[in-house]
Design a protein around this motif. Sequence first.
Motif, PDB file in Angstrom:
ATOM      1  N   ALA A  11       0.814  -1.219   0.000  1.00  0.00           N
ATOM      2  CA  ALA A  11       0.000   0.000   0.000  1.00  0.00           C
ATOM      3  C   ALA A  11       0.846   1.268   0.000  1.00  0.00           C
ATOM      4  N   ASP A  12       2.010   1.221   0.653  1.00  0.00           N
ATOM      5  CA  ASP A  12       2.766   2.458   0.897  1.00  0.00           C
ATOM      6  C   ASP A  12       4.070   2.590   0.120  1.00  0.00           C
ATOM      7  N   PHE A  13       4.593   1.491  -0.404  1.00  0.00           N
ATOM      8  CA  PHE A  13       5.866   1.551  -1.129  1.00  0.00           C
ATOM      9  C   PHE A  13       5.600   1.719  -2.620  1.00  0.00           C
ATOM     10  N   PRO A  14       6.298   2.615  -3.308  1.00  0.00           N
ATOM     11  CA  PRO A  14       7.362   3.496  -2.811  1.00  0.00           C
ATOM     12  C   PRO A  14       6.898   4.909  -2.485  1.00  0.00           C
ATOM     13  N   ASP A  15       5.670   5.262  -2.842  1.00  0.00           N
ATOM     14  CA  ASP A  15       5.258   6.669  -2.783  1.00  0.00           C
ATOM     15  C   ASP A  15       5.282   7.239  -1.368  1.00  0.00           C
ATOM     16  N   ARG A  16       4.701   6.513  -0.420  1.00  0.00           N
ATOM     17  CA  ARG A  16       4.611   7.050   0.936  1.00  0.00           C
ATOM     18  C   ARG A  16       5.704   6.528   1.866  1.00  0.00           C
ATOM     19  N   TRP A  17       6.324   5.409   1.498  1.00  0.00           N
ATOM     20  CA  TRP A  17       7.315   4.824   2.409  1.00  0.00           C
ATOM     21  C   TRP A  17       8.415   4.134   1.599  1.00  0.00           C
ATOM     22  N   SER A  18       9.209   4.931   0.930  1.00  0.00           N
ATOM     23  CA  SER A  18      10.276   4.375   0.095  1.00  0.00           C
ATOM     24  C   SER A  18      11.404   3.769   0.930  1.00  0.00           C
ATOM     25  N   SER A  19      11.482   4.164   2.199  1.00  0.00           N
ATOM     26  CA  SER A  19      12.551   3.662   3.078  1.00  0.00           C
ATOM     27  C   SER A  19      12.069   2.499   3.950  1.00  0.00           C
ATOM     28  N   PHE A  20      11.064   1.786   3.492  1.00  0.00           N
ATOM     29  CA  PHE A  20      10.462   0.685   4.258  1.00  0.00           C
ATOM     30  C   PHE A  20      11.521  -0.269   4.809  1.00  0.00           C
ATOM     31  N   LYS A  67       4.923  -1.246 -10.714  1.00  0.00           N
ATOM     32  CA  LYS A  67       5.546  -0.051 -10.141  1.00  0.00           C
ATOM     33  C   LYS A  67       6.377  -0.403  -8.911  1.00  0.00           C
ATOM     34  N   ILE A  68       5.854  -1.283  -8.068  1.00  0.00           N
ATOM     35  CA  ILE A  68       6.576  -1.685  -6.858  1.00  0.00           C
ATOM     36  C   ILE A  68       7.857  -2.424  -7.220  1.00  0.00           C
ATOM     37  N   LYS A  69       7.780  -3.357  -8.158  1.00  0.00           N
ATOM     38  CA  LYS A  69       8.973  -4.112  -8.551  1.00  0.00           C
ATOM     39  C   LYS A  69      10.036  -3.192  -9.152  1.00  0.00           C
ATOM     40  N   ASP A  70       9.613  -2.265  -9.989  1.00  0.00           N
ATOM     41  CA  ASP A  70      10.568  -1.315 -10.574  1.00  0.00           C
ATOM     42  C   ASP A  70      11.253  -0.496  -9.480  1.00  0.00           C
ATOM     43  N   ALA A  71      10.468  -0.073  -8.497  1.00  0.00           N
ATOM     44  CA  ALA A  71      11.031   0.716  -7.398  1.00  0.00           C
ATOM     45  C   ALA A  71      11.965  -0.125  -6.535  1.00  0.00           C
ATOM     46  N   MET A  72      11.609  -1.372  -6.304  1.00  0.00           N
ATOM     47  CA  MET A  72      12.480  -2.253  -5.526  1.00  0.00           C
ATOM     48  C   MET A  72      13.806  -2.466  -6.238  1.00  0.00           C
ATOM     49  N   ARG A  73      13.761  -2.648  -7.549  1.00  0.00           N
ATOM     50  CA  ARG A  73      15.001  -2.818  -8.314  1.00  0.00           C
ATOM     51  C   ARG A  73      15.906  -1.598  -8.145  1.00  0.00           C
ATOM     52  N   GLU A  74      15.291  -0.432  -8.096  1.00  0.00           N
ATOM     53  CA  GLU A  74      16.061   0.808  -8.013  1.00  0.00           C
ATOM     54  C   GLU A  74      16.520   1.114  -6.593  1.00  0.00           C
ATOM     55  N   ILE A  75      15.685   0.807  -5.607  1.00  0.00           N
ATOM     56  CA  ILE A  75      15.930   1.282  -4.243  1.00  0.00           C
ATOM     57  C   ILE A  75      16.590   0.244  -3.340  1.00  0.00           C
ATOM     58  N   CYS A  76      16.123  -1.003  -3.389  1.00  0.00           N
ATOM     59  CA  CYS A  76      16.514  -1.911  -2.302  1.00  0.00           C
ATOM     60  C   CYS A  76      16.857  -3.341  -2.686  1.00  0.00           C
ATOM     61  N   ILE A  77      16.648  -3.749  -3.931  1.00  0.00           N
ATOM     62  CA  ILE A  77      16.814  -5.173  -4.225  1.00  0.00           C
ATOM     63  C   ILE A  77      18.265  -5.625  -4.099  1.00  0.00           C
ATOM     64  N   ASN A  78      19.220  -4.741  -4.384  1.00  0.00           N
ATOM     65  CA  ASN A  78      20.626  -5.123  -4.217  1.00  0.00           C
ATOM     66  C   ASN A  78      20.937  -5.451  -2.762  1.00  0.00           C
ATOM     67  N   GLU A  79      20.425  -4.621  -1.854  1.00  0.00           N
ATOM     68  CA  GLU A  79      20.651  -4.863  -0.428  1.00  0.00           C
ATOM     69  C   GLU A  79      19.929  -6.124   0.036  1.00  0.00           C
ATOM     70  N   ILE A  80      18.755  -6.353  -0.503  1.00  0.00           N
ATOM     71  CA  ILE A  80      18.017  -7.563  -0.147  1.00  0.00           C
ATOM     72  C   ILE A  80      18.805  -8.801  -0.563  1.00  0.00           C
ATOM     73  N   ALA A  81      19.309  -8.797  -1.784  1.00  0.00           N
ATOM     74  CA  ALA A  81      20.077  -9.947  -2.274  1.00  0.00           C
ATOM     75  C   ALA A  81      21.339 -10.172  -1.432  1.00  0.00           C
ATOM     76  N   LYS A  82      22.013  -9.090  -1.069  1.00  0.00           N
ATOM     77  CA  LYS A  82      23.203  -9.216  -0.217  1.00  0.00           C
ATOM     78  C   LYS A  82      22.838  -9.771   1.159  1.00  0.00           C
ATOM     79  N   SER A  83      21.672  -9.398   1.642  1.00  0.00           N
ATOM     80  CA  SER A  83      21.272  -9.813   2.991  1.00  0.00           C
ATOM     81  C   SER A  83      21.069 -11.318   3.087  1.00  0.00           C
ATOM     82  N   TRP A  84      20.653 -11.959   2.001  1.00  0.00           N
ATOM     83  CA  TRP A  84      20.422 -13.406   2.052  1.00  0.00           C
ATOM     84  C   TRP A  84      21.693 -14.148   2.450  1.00  0.00           C
ATOM     85  N   LEU A  85      22.781 -13.821   1.782  1.00  0.00           N
ATOM     86  CA  LEU A  85      24.039 -14.515   2.072  1.00  0.00           C
ATOM     87  C   LEU A  85      24.576 -14.124   3.439  1.00  0.00           C
ATOM     88  N   SER A  86      24.400 -12.866   3.811  1.00  0.00           N
ATOM     89  CA  SER A  86      24.853 -12.410   5.121  1.00  0.00           C
ATOM     90  C   SER A  86      24.143 -13.171   6.238  1.00  0.00           C
TER      91      SER A  86
END
Length: 204
Positions: A11-20, A67-86
């Motif tokens: 509901a809120d990503f990315p417009d209202r809560w891009s830093s989720f 829209k959400i997937k595009d925003a995730m690719r731009e904002i946070c998906i790299n960090e998410i992928a790194k977090s799995w191995l961490s």
Amino acid sequence: MAHIFSLVFAADFPDRWSSFFNDLFFTGNLNDRRVAFFYLKVLLAIDAEVVNRDIQRSKNESDRNIKIKDAMREICINEIAKSWLSIANALPDDNIIQILVLENIASYVDWIELDLVANDYIMSHIISKFQNSATSESATSAVCALLEKGMSAEKKVGLTLTIMTVLRQNGLLNVTDNDDEDEVTRVGSLVNTLGLVLLDVQNK
């Protein structure tokens, strides 16, 4: 609870809560078992809510999800992928966490950049999980999901042959008289997926 968080995210990503993810997870201790467990569950719930293609969506929902997937690719998906191995490296003996990491990889690989998963670090981790009977099924699912990922025929052939070589080198395509039913099923799934992928490429 994870499902509720996924609904808030949708509901809120990315417009209202891009830093989720930054606000709730990345600034905390993802290596803490309880935090990691909930975080991985939330990611799976987000996949079910936003990405899962088996669920029928209205046009508005489909547009929102793109829209959400595009925003995730731009904002946070790299960090998410790194977090799995961490997380996996921080909790190596926790089979439940290891399974959740593999389930995340299998779920997200379909729409994220190939290099985020098809790299030496992630692939080595996935291959290592075949040695544990508790995680081998999830490791198989992760490899099969990677093989089935949409990409150009040239990339698909290269990736498939590389994965096939790695699997062979680790003895993961062999069956012996001493193997149990689960092991035979695992090998069958890998061989079947490899064959179907190569046939699909040939027919294109």
